[in-house]
Design an enzyme around this catalytic site. Structure first.
Site, PDB file in Angstrom:
ATOM      1  N   SER A  42       3.629 -46.168  15.222  1.00 33.51           N
ATOM      2  CA  SER A  42       3.831 -47.322  16.101  1.00 33.51           C
ATOM      3  C   SER A  42       4.475 -46.812  17.387  1.00 33.51           C
ATOM      4  CB  SER A  42       4.707 -48.369  15.425  1.00 33.51           C
ATOM      5  OG  SER A  42       5.999 -47.864  15.178  1.00 33.51           O
ATOM      6  N   HIS A 159       3.255 -49.053   9.089  1.00 34.81           N
ATOM      7  CA  HIS A 159       3.579 -47.981   8.133  1.00 34.81           C
ATOM      8  C   HIS A 159       3.162 -48.321   6.715  1.00 34.81           C
ATOM      9  CE1 HIS A 159       7.030 -46.572  11.001  1.00 34.81           C
ATOM     10  NE2 HIS A 159       5.815 -46.307  11.468  1.00 34.81           N
ATOM     11  N   GLN A 167       8.367 -53.925  10.393  1.00 37.32           N
ATOM     12  CA  GLN A 167       8.045 -52.557   9.989  1.00 37.32           C
ATOM     13  C   GLN A 167       9.092 -51.942   9.051  1.00 37.32           C
ATOM     14  OE1 GLN A 167       6.364 -49.655  13.010  1.00 37.32           O
ATOM     15  NE2 GLN A 167       8.419 -48.822  12.784  1.00 37.32           N
ATOM     16  N   GLU A 168      10.368 -52.221   9.317  1.00 37.05           N
ATOM     17  CA  GLU A 168      11.407 -51.535   8.550  1.00 37.05           C
ATOM     18  C   GLU A 168      12.549 -52.455   8.165  1.00 37.05           C
ATOM     19  OE1 GLU A 168      12.588 -48.042  10.792  1.00 37.05           O
ATOM     20  OE2 GLU A 168      10.498 -47.681  11.346  1.00 37.05           O
ATOM     21  N   GLU A 208       7.278 -44.123   5.270  1.00 34.74           N
ATOM     22  CA  GLU A 208       8.638 -43.586   5.351  1.00 34.74           C
ATOM     23  C   GLU A 208       9.340 -43.591   4.001  1.00 34.74           C
ATOM     24  OE1 GLU A 208      10.633 -45.438   8.698  1.00 34.74           O
ATOM     25  OE2 GLU A 208       9.370 -44.344  10.117  1.00 34.74           O
ATOM     26  N   ASP A 245      13.999 -53.049  11.728  1.00 32.30           N
ATOM     27  CA  ASP A 245      13.166 -52.645  12.861  1.00 32.30           C
ATOM     28  C   ASP A 245      11.859 -53.411  12.774  1.00 32.30           C
ATOM     29  OD1 ASP A 245      11.748 -51.585  14.914  1.00 32.30           O
ATOM     30  OD2 ASP A 245      11.570 -49.562  14.095  1.00 32.30           O
ATOM     31  N   GLU A 290      16.247 -53.567  15.787  1.00 33.05           N
ATOM     32  CA  GLU A 290      15.607 -52.623  16.716  1.00 33.05           C
ATOM     33  C   GLU A 290      14.278 -53.201  17.206  1.00 33.05           C
ATOM     34  OE1 GLU A 290      15.230 -48.768  14.864  1.00 33.05           O
ATOM     35  OE2 GLU A 290      13.362 -48.378  15.903  1.00 33.05           O
ATOM     36  N   ASP A 317      13.956 -49.001  21.004  1.00 33.03           N
ATOM     37  CA  ASP A 317      13.177 -47.826  20.580  1.00 33.03           C
ATOM     38  C   ASP A 317      11.963 -47.700  21.507  1.00 33.03           C
ATOM     39  OD1 ASP A 317      11.611 -45.923  19.317  1.00 33.03           O
ATOM     40  OD2 ASP A 317      11.093 -47.167  17.604  1.00 33.03           O
ATOM     41  N   LYS A 342      14.572 -40.401  19.867  1.00 37.23           N
ATOM     42  CA  LYS A 342      13.510 -39.633  19.211  1.00 37.23           C
ATOM     43  C   LYS A 342      13.116 -38.502  20.147  1.00 37.23           C
ATOM     44  CE  LYS A 342      11.252 -43.446  16.704  1.00 37.23           C
ATOM     45  NZ  LYS A 342      10.280 -44.552  16.924  1.00 37.23           N
ATOM     46  N   HIS A 370      14.110 -40.099  13.045  1.00 40.71           N
ATOM     47  CA  HIS A 370      12.873 -39.402  12.650  1.00 40.71           C
ATOM     48  C   HIS A 370      11.670 -40.138  13.236  1.00 40.71           C
ATOM     49  CE1 HIS A 370      12.049 -42.278   9.024  1.00 40.71           C
ATOM     50  NE2 HIS A 370      12.514 -42.905  10.069  1.00 40.71           N
ATOM     51  N   ARG A 371      10.463 -39.697  12.886  1.00 44.87           N
ATOM     52  CA  ARG A 371       9.235 -40.449  13.157  1.00 44.87           C
ATOM     53  C   ARG A 371       8.577 -40.773  11.810  1.00 44.87           C
ATOM     54  NH1 ARG A 371       7.976 -41.113  18.727  1.00 44.87           N
ATOM     55  NH2 ARG A 371       6.906 -42.862  17.753  1.00 44.87           N
ATOM     56  N   SER A 372       7.612 -41.673  11.838  1.00 43.45           N
ATOM     57  CA  SER A 372       6.947 -42.007  10.571  1.00 43.45           C
ATOM     58  C   SER A 372       6.124 -40.832  10.044  1.00 43.45           C
ATOM     59  CB  SER A 372       6.090 -43.257  10.741  1.00 43.45           C
ATOM     60  OG  SER A 372       5.216 -43.116  11.833  1.00 43.45           O
ATOM     61  N   LYS A 393      18.721 -42.463  11.499  1.00 41.70           N
ATOM     62  CA  LYS A 393      17.681 -43.243  10.828  1.00 41.70           C
ATOM     63  C   LYS A 393      16.607 -42.265  10.379  1.00 41.70           C
ATOM     64  CE  LYS A 393      14.057 -45.958  12.708  1.00 41.70           C
ATOM     65  NZ  LYS A 393      13.403 -47.190  13.142  1.00 41.70           N
TER      66      LYS A 393
HETATM   67  P1  PGA Z   1       7.024 -44.484  14.446  1.00 39.33           P
HETATM   68  O1  PGA Z   1       8.008 -45.537  13.801  1.00 39.33           O
HETATM   69  O2  PGA Z   1       7.566 -43.134  14.200  1.00 39.33           O
HETATM   70  O3  PGA Z   1       5.729 -44.748  13.737  1.00 39.33           O
HETATM   71  O4  PGA Z   1       6.941 -44.819  15.914  1.00 39.33           O
HETATM   72  C1  PGA Z   1       9.384 -45.411  13.793  1.00 39.33           C
HETATM   73  C2  PGA Z   1      10.049 -46.522  14.528  1.00 39.33           C
HETATM   74  O5  PGA Z   1       9.394 -47.428  15.078  1.00 39.33           O
HETATM   75  O6  PGA Z   1      11.256 -46.523  14.603  1.00 39.33           O
HETATM   76 ZN    ZN Z   2      11.307 -48.456  15.915  1.00 35.62          ZN
END
Ligand code: PGA
Ligand code: ZN
Length: 417
Positions: A42, A159, A167-168, A208, A245, A290, A317, A342, A370-372, A393
């Protein structure tokens, strides 16, 4: 003092089985280190460019062009440079690329070199990476403070095949030490798995490492997590909080300016999204949201910060993309009060450090992420400790590419205690 003798890169696979870049730096004193670059799903529109080959190989996702950029122009440019001068190294690569978003050489190429040289220089200095980074960037910090983890125990959105829209769903254990926080996180994670199973939900996992059940509504996830915290023997609010998130750019319709929540069969305005977070803050131990609004919904970000910012952590983010220019604009306008960091959003260690320093100067909280799509590389654990980040995170309590970061943090904790 040690000079860069060579850098070289090659293609490896990330945790989703997609190609990414690994680089190795070798120094004149014999120090050698590798580093690997992660990859998002994402991704924010304003991120630095991740150079992909296109064509048939790996469905277009090959990174041989980025690898060739390391092995050719970058290797030639950085050879002989002083390895511990990370600022000069990154400046050289940024200049060589010459674009605003690293689209010529690729952020994946530049970051792989930036990180592998930093690692090799830390080996050369005989220091663990977190100590070396603090020194190399002249950070005036005394004690080491281990970051509080935000652990993504329930995955949705991009994800997890859109089982839920957000997403999270993360748990935030508040115990005093990192090892206690990791233990708490793992216990709650397993309690959540048992609860989901008992209720007949699927316990397959998302990108994740968190569960990815089809719950039939976003709020059910909040309820399940609060129940899991209790079941594991912890108190919600006091011992374990929740962070979200939503990654809302992913379900924002730019034409109608509405947020489309499929799992809830609802379409919300920005004002209604803000209202939803406010309601959840009162009902659940929610402390952080987030990308609660879309990446370019600036006016509403300002509004959200005015309404909720004193009571809720609002993290940018996709909104900030670890970019000093965007963060500066956010600070000036009063948008958000925390930044997700990131490395590969901006594409070099130095620019990442600059974003962190700017956040600090404006009292924005720092979350190293991190990243996904991840690898076994644990640089972000060291980075979080180097800068005394408030939070880290790095996913769930399953899958080695996530758990290794927690393992590294516990290792550092033992060293600095
Ligand atoms: P991404 O997701 O690594 O797929 O961008 C992580 C996030 O959105 O925090
Ligand atoms: Zn994010």
């Amino acid at each position: 003092m040690s000079k860069i003798r060579s850098v070289r890169a090659w293609e490896i696979l990330d945790s989703r089985g997609n190609p990414t870049v690994r680089a190795e730096a070798a120094l004149s004193d014999g120090s050698v280190a590798v580093a690997s670059v992660p990859s998002g799903a994402s991704t924010g529109t304003h991120e630095a460019l991740e150079l992909r080959d296109g064509g048939k190989r790996y469905g277009g996702l090959g990174v041989l062009k980025a690898v060739a950029n390391v092995n050719g122009p970058i290797a030639r440019a950085v050879k002989g440079m002083e390895a511990s001068n990370l600022r000069a190294l990154d400046a050289k690569m940024i200049k060589l690329d010459g674009t605003a978003n690293k689209s010529k050489l690729g952020a994946n190429a530049i970051l792989a070199v930036s990180l592998s040289v930093a690692r090799a220089a830390s080996v050369s200095a005989g220091l663990p990476l977190y100590k070396f980074l603090r020194k190399a960037y002249g950070l005036r910090l005394t004690a080491y403070k281990l970051p509080i983890p935000m652990m993504n125990v329930l995955n949705g959105g991009a994800h997890a095949g859109w089982t839920v829209d957000f997403q999270e769903f993360m748990i935030v254990p508040m115990q005093k030490t990192e090892s206690e926080r990791v233990r708490c996180g793992a216990e709650v994670f397993h309690a959540l798995g048992k609860l989901l199973k008992a209720k007949g939900f699927d316990t397959g996992k998302g990108d994740e490492g968190g569960y990815a059940p089809t719950l039939g509504g976003n709020e059910i996830a909040m309820k399940m997590i609060v129940a899991a915290i209790g079941k594991a023997g912890y108190t919600p609010w006091g011992e374990v909080a929740i962070a979200l998130d939503p990654a809302s750019s992913e379900f924002y319709d730019t034409k109608t300016k509405r947020y489309i929540l499929k799992a809830d069969k609802k379409t919300l305005t920005a004002g209604e999204m803000i209202g939803l977070y406010e309601k959840w803050m009162q009902k659940y131990p929610l402390i952080s949201v987030e990308d609660g609004l879309a990446e370019d919904d600036w006016d509403n970000w300002v509004l959200m910060t005015r309404q909720l910012g004193s009571r809720l952590q609002l993290v940018g983010d996709d909104f900030f993309v670890t970019n000093v220019a965007r963060l500066n604009r956010g600070i000036e306008r009063g948008a958000a009060n925390a930044i997700l960091i990131k490395l590969n959003q901006i594409g070099s260690l130095t620019e990442t450090m600059d974003a962190i320093a700017l956040a600090r100067s404006a009292d924005y909280k720092v979350i190293i992420s991190h990243r996904s799509g991840e690898t076994a590389d644990t640089t972000i654990a060291d980075l979080a400790v180097a800068v005394n980040a408030e939070y880290v995170k790095t996913g769930s309590l399953s899958r080695s590419e996530r758990v290794e970061k927690y393992n590294r943090l516990m290792e550092i904790e033992r060293e600095v205690k």
